[in-house]
Scaffold this active site. Sequence first.
Site, PDB file in Angstrom:
ATOM      1  N   GLU A  69      43.076  36.910 -77.880  1.00 64.86           N
ATOM      2  CA  GLU A  69      44.095  36.477 -76.921  1.00 64.86           C
ATOM      3  C   GLU A  69      43.411  36.049 -75.621  1.00 64.86           C
ATOM      4  O   GLU A  69      43.856  35.150 -74.940  1.00 64.86           O
ATOM      5  CB  GLU A  69      45.065  37.641 -76.660  1.00 64.86           C
ATOM      6  CG  GLU A  69      46.274  37.293 -75.844  1.00 64.86           C
ATOM      7  CD  GLU A  69      47.134  38.506 -75.523  1.00 64.86           C
ATOM      8  OE1 GLU A  69      46.766  39.615 -75.932  1.00 64.86           O
ATOM      9  OE2 GLU A  69      48.145  38.331 -74.832  1.00 64.86           O
ATOM     10  N   ARG A 112      38.896  50.799 -79.361  1.00 68.17           N
ATOM     11  CA  ARG A 112      40.123  51.615 -79.416  1.00 68.17           C
ATOM     12  C   ARG A 112      40.561  51.874 -80.847  1.00 68.17           C
ATOM     13  O   ARG A 112      41.160  52.907 -81.139  1.00 68.17           O
ATOM     14  CB  ARG A 112      41.246  50.970 -78.596  1.00 68.17           C
ATOM     15  CG  ARG A 112      41.071  51.125 -77.099  1.00 68.17           C
ATOM     16  CD  ARG A 112      42.231  50.494 -76.347  1.00 68.17           C
ATOM     17  NE  ARG A 112      42.378  49.087 -76.682  1.00 68.17           N
ATOM     18  CZ  ARG A 112      41.651  48.105 -76.158  1.00 68.17           C
ATOM     19  NH1 ARG A 112      40.750  48.378 -75.239  1.00 68.17           N
ATOM     20  NH2 ARG A 112      41.842  46.853 -76.529  1.00 68.17           N
TER      21      ARG A 112
HETATM   22  P1  AMP Z   1      44.047  39.733 -81.347  1.00 67.17           P
HETATM   23  O1  AMP Z   1      42.780  39.371 -82.042  1.00 67.17           O
HETATM   24  O2  AMP Z   1      44.515  38.679 -80.395  1.00 67.17           O
HETATM   25  O3  AMP Z   1      45.124  40.173 -82.313  1.00 67.17           O
HETATM   26  O4  AMP Z   1      43.709  40.959 -80.403  1.00 67.17           O
HETATM   27  C1  AMP Z   1      43.704  42.246 -80.921  1.00 67.17           C
HETATM   28  C2  AMP Z   1      42.622  43.080 -80.308  1.00 67.17           C
HETATM   29  O5  AMP Z   1      42.528  42.914 -78.900  1.00 67.17           O
HETATM   30  C3  AMP Z   1      42.946  44.519 -80.573  1.00 67.17           C
HETATM   31  O6  AMP Z   1      41.747  45.138 -81.034  1.00 67.17           O
HETATM   32  C4  AMP Z   1      43.423  45.054 -79.251  1.00 67.17           C
HETATM   33  O7  AMP Z   1      42.747  46.254 -78.975  1.00 67.17           O
HETATM   34  C5  AMP Z   1      43.087  44.010 -78.215  1.00 67.17           C
HETATM   35  N1  AMP Z   1      44.261  43.466 -77.482  1.00 67.17           N
HETATM   36  C6  AMP Z   1      44.688  42.191 -77.495  1.00 67.17           C
HETATM   37  N2  AMP Z   1      45.740  42.008 -76.699  1.00 67.17           N
HETATM   38  C7  AMP Z   1      46.011  43.210 -76.178  1.00 67.17           C
HETATM   39  C8  AMP Z   1      47.012  43.686 -75.265  1.00 67.17           C
HETATM   40  N3  AMP Z   1      47.947  42.874 -74.753  1.00 67.17           N
HETATM   41  N4  AMP Z   1      47.002  44.995 -74.956  1.00 67.17           N
HETATM   42  C9  AMP Z   1      46.066  45.817 -75.484  1.00 67.17           C
HETATM   43  N5  AMP Z   1      45.098  45.435 -76.322  1.00 67.17           N
HETATM   44  C10 AMP Z   1      45.070  44.145 -76.665  1.00 67.17           C
END
Ligand code: AMP
Length: 172
Positions: A96, A59
């Site tokens: 996450e 994305r």
């Molecule tokens: P993080 O590494 O936990 O900051 O996760 C960020 C990545 O995971 C980004 O590239 C987002 O596209 C995706 N992502 C994580 N959590 C979400 C969420 N709640 N909604 C949409 N995309 C998410």
Amino acid sequence: MDKLISLIRDIPDFPEPGVVFKDITPVLADRDAFSALVDALAAPFRDLGVDKVAGIEARGFTLATPVAERLGAGFIPVRKPGKLPYETVREDYSLEYGTDSLEIHTDAARSGEKVLLVDDVIATGGTAAAAIRLLRKIGAEVVGFSVFIELSFLDGARKLDGVPFHALVTYD
Ligand code: AMP
């Protein structure tokens, strides 16, 4: 900005129970909202002399490429392992919802080039932090991280290791 926010769609329990997924496809599908989003992501970093904009698969690509074009910069793909054809460096990170790795071409940026990182969402910050480490490994200067949505309750911004950070929408 109100219109952009109204087009973000919450999908509960995707891709697994307990996660509220922020679906930005309605924003991307709306011509005016998409254009305003790209402008807003680029604006805070317009005067920094950005050479290249890096986007995180998948994305992140949809936002980073038009931001690069708006800033008169090149584009760098940061991808999942095994997707990039040339010589790469790799970083592991925790999500996450799970763990993964990211790769970048070793020649994606020249030493000292100014790179802006762009993504759709920052949650725990692990993905962005890994991308920053990759860019620094190949010698780039990471001058900022521009993101559409910040889930501030997950405190991801503290993982960015001093990189200037700008979120358009924050959920706390
Ligand atoms: P993080 O590494 O936990 O900051 O996760 C960020 C990545 O995971 C980004 O590239 C987002 O596209 C995706 N992502 C994580 N959590 C979400 C969420 N709640 N909604 C949409 N995309 C998410």
